[in-house]
Design a protein around this motif. Structure first.
Motif, PDB file in Angstrom:
ATOM      1  N   MET A   1     -33.392 -75.463 -63.871  1.00 54.27           N
ATOM      2  CA  MET A   1     -33.656 -74.449 -62.847  1.00 54.27           C
ATOM      3  C   MET A   1     -34.211 -75.091 -61.577  1.00 54.27           C
ATOM      4  N   ALA A   2     -35.141 -76.030 -61.746  1.00 53.41           N
ATOM      5  CA  ALA A   2     -35.711 -76.710 -60.580  1.00 53.41           C
ATOM      6  C   ALA A   2     -34.642 -77.520 -59.853  1.00 53.41           C
ATOM      7  N   THR A   3     -33.821 -78.226 -60.602  1.00 56.06           N
ATOM      8  CA  THR A   3     -32.764 -79.048 -60.004  1.00 56.06           C
ATOM      9  C   THR A   3     -31.754 -78.184 -59.263  1.00 56.06           C
ATOM     10  N   ALA A   4     -31.351 -77.075 -59.880  1.00 57.68           N
ATOM     11  CA  ALA A   4     -30.362 -76.196 -59.260  1.00 57.68           C
ATOM     12  C   ALA A   4     -30.908 -75.556 -57.989  1.00 57.68           C
ATOM     13  N   PHE A   5     -32.163 -75.140 -58.017  1.00 51.54           N
ATOM     14  CA  PHE A   5     -32.756 -74.528 -56.830  1.00 51.54           C
ATOM     15  C   PHE A   5     -32.784 -75.502 -55.662  1.00 51.54           C
ATOM     16  N   MET A   6     -33.205 -76.735 -55.931  1.00 53.46           N
ATOM     17  CA  MET A   6     -33.256 -77.729 -54.857  1.00 53.46           C
ATOM     18  C   MET A   6     -31.861 -78.091 -54.363  1.00 53.46           C
TER      19      MET A   6
ATOM     20  N   GLY B   1     -27.029 -74.082 -45.414  1.00 53.38           N
ATOM     21  CA  GLY B   1     -26.431 -72.870 -44.869  1.00 53.38           C
ATOM     22  C   GLY B   1     -27.474 -71.775 -44.783  1.00 53.38           C
ATOM     23  N   GLN B   2     -27.035 -70.587 -44.381  1.00 50.96           N
ATOM     24  CA  GLN B   2     -27.972 -69.478 -44.224  1.00 50.96           C
ATOM     25  C   GLN B   2     -28.680 -69.115 -45.535  1.00 50.96           C
ATOM     26  N   MET B   3     -27.911 -69.035 -46.616  1.00 48.63           N
ATOM     27  CA  MET B   3     -28.530 -68.660 -47.884  1.00 48.63           C
ATOM     28  C   MET B   3     -29.395 -69.788 -48.426  1.00 48.63           C
ATOM     29  N   SER B   4     -29.022 -71.036 -48.117  1.00 52.52           N
ATOM     30  CA  SER B   4     -29.843 -72.177 -48.528  1.00 52.52           C
ATOM     31  C   SER B   4     -31.224 -72.100 -47.880  1.00 52.52           C
ATOM     32  N   PHE B   5     -31.219 -71.926 -46.562  1.00 53.61           N
ATOM     33  CA  PHE B   5     -32.482 -71.908 -45.824  1.00 53.61           C
ATOM     34  C   PHE B   5     -33.348 -70.722 -46.235  1.00 53.61           C
TER      35      PHE B   5
ATOM     36  N   VAL C   1     -30.064 -63.428 -51.687  1.00 53.45           N
ATOM     37  CA  VAL C   1     -29.966 -63.513 -53.149  1.00 53.45           C
ATOM     38  C   VAL C   1     -29.837 -64.978 -53.559  1.00 53.45           C
ATOM     39  N   PRO C   2     -30.399 -65.342 -54.702  1.00 53.31           N
ATOM     40  CA  PRO C   2     -30.207 -66.704 -55.221  1.00 53.31           C
ATOM     41  C   PRO C   2     -28.864 -66.819 -55.926  1.00 53.31           C
ATOM     42  N   GLU C   3     -28.603 -67.964 -56.521  1.00 55.75           N
ATOM     43  CA  GLU C   3     -27.390 -68.141 -57.308  1.00 55.75           C
ATOM     44  C   GLU C   3     -27.433 -67.223 -58.527  1.00 55.75           C
ATOM     45  N   TRP C   4     -26.251 -66.939 -59.097  1.00 65.12           N
ATOM     46  CA  TRP C   4     -26.137 -65.927 -60.147  1.00 65.12           C
ATOM     47  C   TRP C   4     -27.002 -66.244 -61.360  1.00 65.12           C
TER      48      TRP C   4
ATOM     49  N   VAL D   1     -29.011 -59.024 -58.153  1.00 63.72           N
ATOM     50  CA  VAL D   1     -28.065 -59.246 -57.059  1.00 63.72           C
ATOM     51  C   VAL D   1     -27.982 -58.032 -56.128  1.00 63.72           C
ATOM     52  N   MET D   2     -28.512 -56.902 -56.579  1.00 60.30           N
ATOM     53  CA  MET D   2     -28.453 -55.678 -55.776  1.00 60.30           C
ATOM     54  C   MET D   2     -29.591 -55.633 -54.754  1.00 60.30           C
ATOM     55  N   PRO D   3     -29.419 -54.836 -53.695  1.00 61.12           N
ATOM     56  CA  PRO D   3     -30.496 -54.700 -52.699  1.00 61.12           C
ATOM     57  C   PRO D   3     -31.767 -54.139 -53.332  1.00 61.12           C
ATOM     58  N   ALA D   4     -32.903 -54.425 -52.733  1.00 61.80           N
ATOM     59  CA  ALA D   4     -34.194 -53.968 -53.258  1.00 61.80           C
ATOM     60  C   ALA D   4     -34.407 -52.500 -52.923  1.00 61.80           C
ATOM     61  N   GLU D   5     -33.539 -51.654 -53.512  1.00 58.41           N
ATOM     62  CA  GLU D   5     -33.629 -50.218 -53.312  1.00 58.41           C
ATOM     63  C   GLU D   5     -34.286 -49.565 -54.531  1.00 58.41           C
ATOM     64  N   THR D   6     -34.730 -48.333 -54.366  1.00 55.35           N
ATOM     65  CA  THR D   6     -35.527 -47.671 -55.392  1.00 55.35           C
ATOM     66  C   THR D   6     -34.845 -47.647 -56.747  1.00 55.35           C
ATOM     67  N   PHE D   7     -33.583 -47.246 -56.782  1.00 51.57           N
ATOM     68  CA  PHE D   7     -32.879 -47.128 -58.065  1.00 51.57           C
ATOM     69  C   PHE D   7     -32.856 -48.456 -58.798  1.00 51.57           C
ATOM     70  N   TRP D   8     -32.489 -49.523 -58.103  1.00 49.74           N
ATOM     71  CA  TRP D   8     -32.365 -50.832 -58.753  1.00 49.74           C
ATOM     72  C   TRP D   8     -33.726 -51.391 -59.141  1.00 49.74           C
ATOM     73  N   LEU D   9     -34.749 -51.095 -58.356  1.00 51.95           N
ATOM     74  CA  LEU D   9     -36.093 -51.560 -58.699  1.00 51.95           C
ATOM     75  C   LEU D   9     -36.603 -50.861 -59.963  1.00 51.95           C
ATOM     76  N   ILE D  10     -36.362 -49.553 -60.071  1.00 52.99           N
ATOM     77  CA  ILE D  10     -36.794 -48.819 -61.270  1.00 52.99           C
ATOM     78  C   ILE D  10     -36.030 -49.309 -62.494  1.00 52.99           C
ATOM     79  N   LEU D  11     -34.727 -49.532 -62.323  1.00 56.46           N
ATOM     80  CA  LEU D  11     -33.914 -50.026 -63.440  1.00 56.46           C
ATOM     81  C   LEU D  11     -34.396 -51.408 -63.877  1.00 56.46           C
ATOM     82  N   ALA D  12     -34.744 -52.274 -62.906  1.00 57.29           N
ATOM     83  CA  ALA D  12     -35.262 -53.607 -63.232  1.00 57.29           C
ATOM     84  C   ALA D  12     -36.607 -53.517 -63.938  1.00 57.29           C
TER      85      ALA D  12
END
Length: 435
Positions: free
Chosen positions: A142-147, A154-158, A289-292, A379-390
């Motif tokens: 996980m540490a290696t993949a994140f780095m 790119g934008q998602m990297s930064f 979002v991070p990698e899958w 992977v979903m936006p931080a919206e109420t439905f997805w936050l409650i489901l999480a």
């Protein structure tokens, strides 16, 4: 694993005899993955994924070394150096895509390897050390993949680096200094890229070293098997070579077919389009979002939206004891820390989930769906439905290991176990005289 019936290494060639006397490397290989290593005769294809994990790591190391020859860890040219690899280096596009998708396939086979261990009880005695070393490997991955995800700049990297490292600042006292030490400054910049590139290059070799310890620890008690029944006689085993080298070879062929199909035909399917835009500290992506393979943990991280403390009463203001941000960080790391103590949470004397009907129901209809739901929420936006489901899925994830599993291990009535591995395979009782 030392069995009296294990075949002994006896070199016939004069050169191999000379080598064995001075550097017994062939003997080591023979006893580790050759005919000198007996394994249970009933292993199915779920036991291929340990070997596939090793193959995936070697793909990452080899392609990573080649990429490092052309990559420039400099914020002004890092993105362009990746484009240079893709467009100008001979077969650079293939090396880059193989490395990028190789990371995803590495996590795929490791996740299957982990779930196999969870279902068949590979974490139980006497294989606790094998399991613990495996969890260490997972953390290093996980540490290696994140780095590595930060390096294309790119934008998602930064912004991935900015957001994920920002959660360290939630840790009291040491959080912000730790974040600045990790980044080399107050935000991702040149120092960050240098540090991440260095660590991303070195950590795979650390993983390789821990894998050697993992295999070493495995050879002491021997491989587990789908029944969870211990080896009792020679009839219960087969030499690793040629029986399981052939089986692993078939599994490797299937793995390479899927790996090559993704690498050649849909190489960007598992990536994010925003990472093909150069990093811009002044332009925040709409949805970070991070990698899958981090999605379930990211969902747990974001699931905490309310501070823990004393609410406001009348004219008295509330008191925050633990901020929501810190709760998320603790829960995310706690979701992995649970795996370290798992061998002591499950007290059932039966290893394999095949013979544990109640465990099987909670595993397939509780644990696996909760992890899948967490992955979708991550992977979903931080919206109420997805936050409650999480939050619901996260509560079940922790409850499964801390509450449900210990209770099941005490109240469950397991199915009758076969008397031996041979009986499970052939339906005939083990003949100890023939062993």
């Amino acid at each position: 694993m030392s069995f009296p019936w294990a075949e002994q290494y006896k070199p016939q060639n004069p050169f191999m005899q000379w080598m064995d006397e001075r550097l017994p490397l062939p003997r080591l290989v023979f006893n580790a993955v050759g005919a000198g290593y007996p394994v249970p005769r009933n292993l199915n294809y779920f036991w291929n994924f340990g070997v596939l994990s090793g193959v995936a790591l070697m793909v990452q190391i080899i392609t990573g070394i080649v990429l490092a020859m052309h990559y420039a860890a400099e914020t002004s040219v890092a993105f362009n150096s990746v484009e240079h690899i893709m467009r100008d280096v001979q077969s650079g596009w293939f090396i880059r895509y193989a490395h990028m998708n190789g990371a995803s396939f590495f996590f795929i086979v490791v996740y299957i390897h982990i779930f196999r261990g969870l279902y068949f009880g590979s974490y139980k005695a006497p294989r606790e050390m094998v399991w613990l070393l495996g969890v260490v490997i997972f953390l290093l991955m996980m540490a290696t993949a994140f780095m590595g995800y930060v390096l294309p700049w790119g934008q998602m990297s930064f912004w991935g680096a900015q957001v994920i490292t920002g959660f360290f600042s939630a840790i009291p006292v040491v959080g912000e200094p730790l974040r600045q030490w990790l980044l080399g400054g107050f935000a991702p910049d040149q120092a960050t890229l240098n540090r991440f590139f260095s660590l991303h290059f070195v950590l795979p070799f650390v993983i390789l070293g821990v894998i050697i310890l993992h295999i070493w620890a495995l050879h002491i008690p021997g491989s587990s098997n789908p029944t969870g029944v211990s080896v009792k006689a020679k009839q219960d085993t087969l030499p690793f070579h040629p029986y399981y080298t052939a089986k692993d070879g078939f599994g490797l062929g299937v793995f390479l077919i899927f790996f090559c199909a993704v690498t050649f035909f849909i190489p960007n399917f598992l990536g994010h389009a925003d990472n093909y835009i150069p990093a811009n500290p002044l332009s925040t992506p709409a949805h970070i979002v991070p990698e899958w393979y981090f999605w379930p943990f990211y969902a747990i991280l974001r699931a905490f939206t309310v501070d823990f403390g004393i609410p406001a009463i009348g004219s008295f203001g509330g008191l925050t004891i633990i901020p929501a941000k810190l709760l998320g960080v603790l829960a995310m790391f706690g979701s992995i820390a649970l795996l370290f103590v798992l061998p002591w949470l499950d007290d059932s004397p039966v290893r394999s989930g095949t013979y544990r009907p109640l465990f099987k129901k909670f595993f397939f209809f509780g644990l696996i769906p909760s992890i899948i739901i967490l992955g979708i929420c991550g992977v979903m936006p931080a919206e109420t439905f997805w936050l409650i489901l999480a939050q619901i899925a996260g509560v079940y994830y922790f409850a499964h290991f801390l509450i449900i599993l210990p209770i099941i291990s005490k109240i469950e009535k397991p199915l009758p176990l076969p008397a031996s591995i041979t009986e499970a395979v052939t339906g005939k009782p083990l003949d100890m005289n023939a062993a």
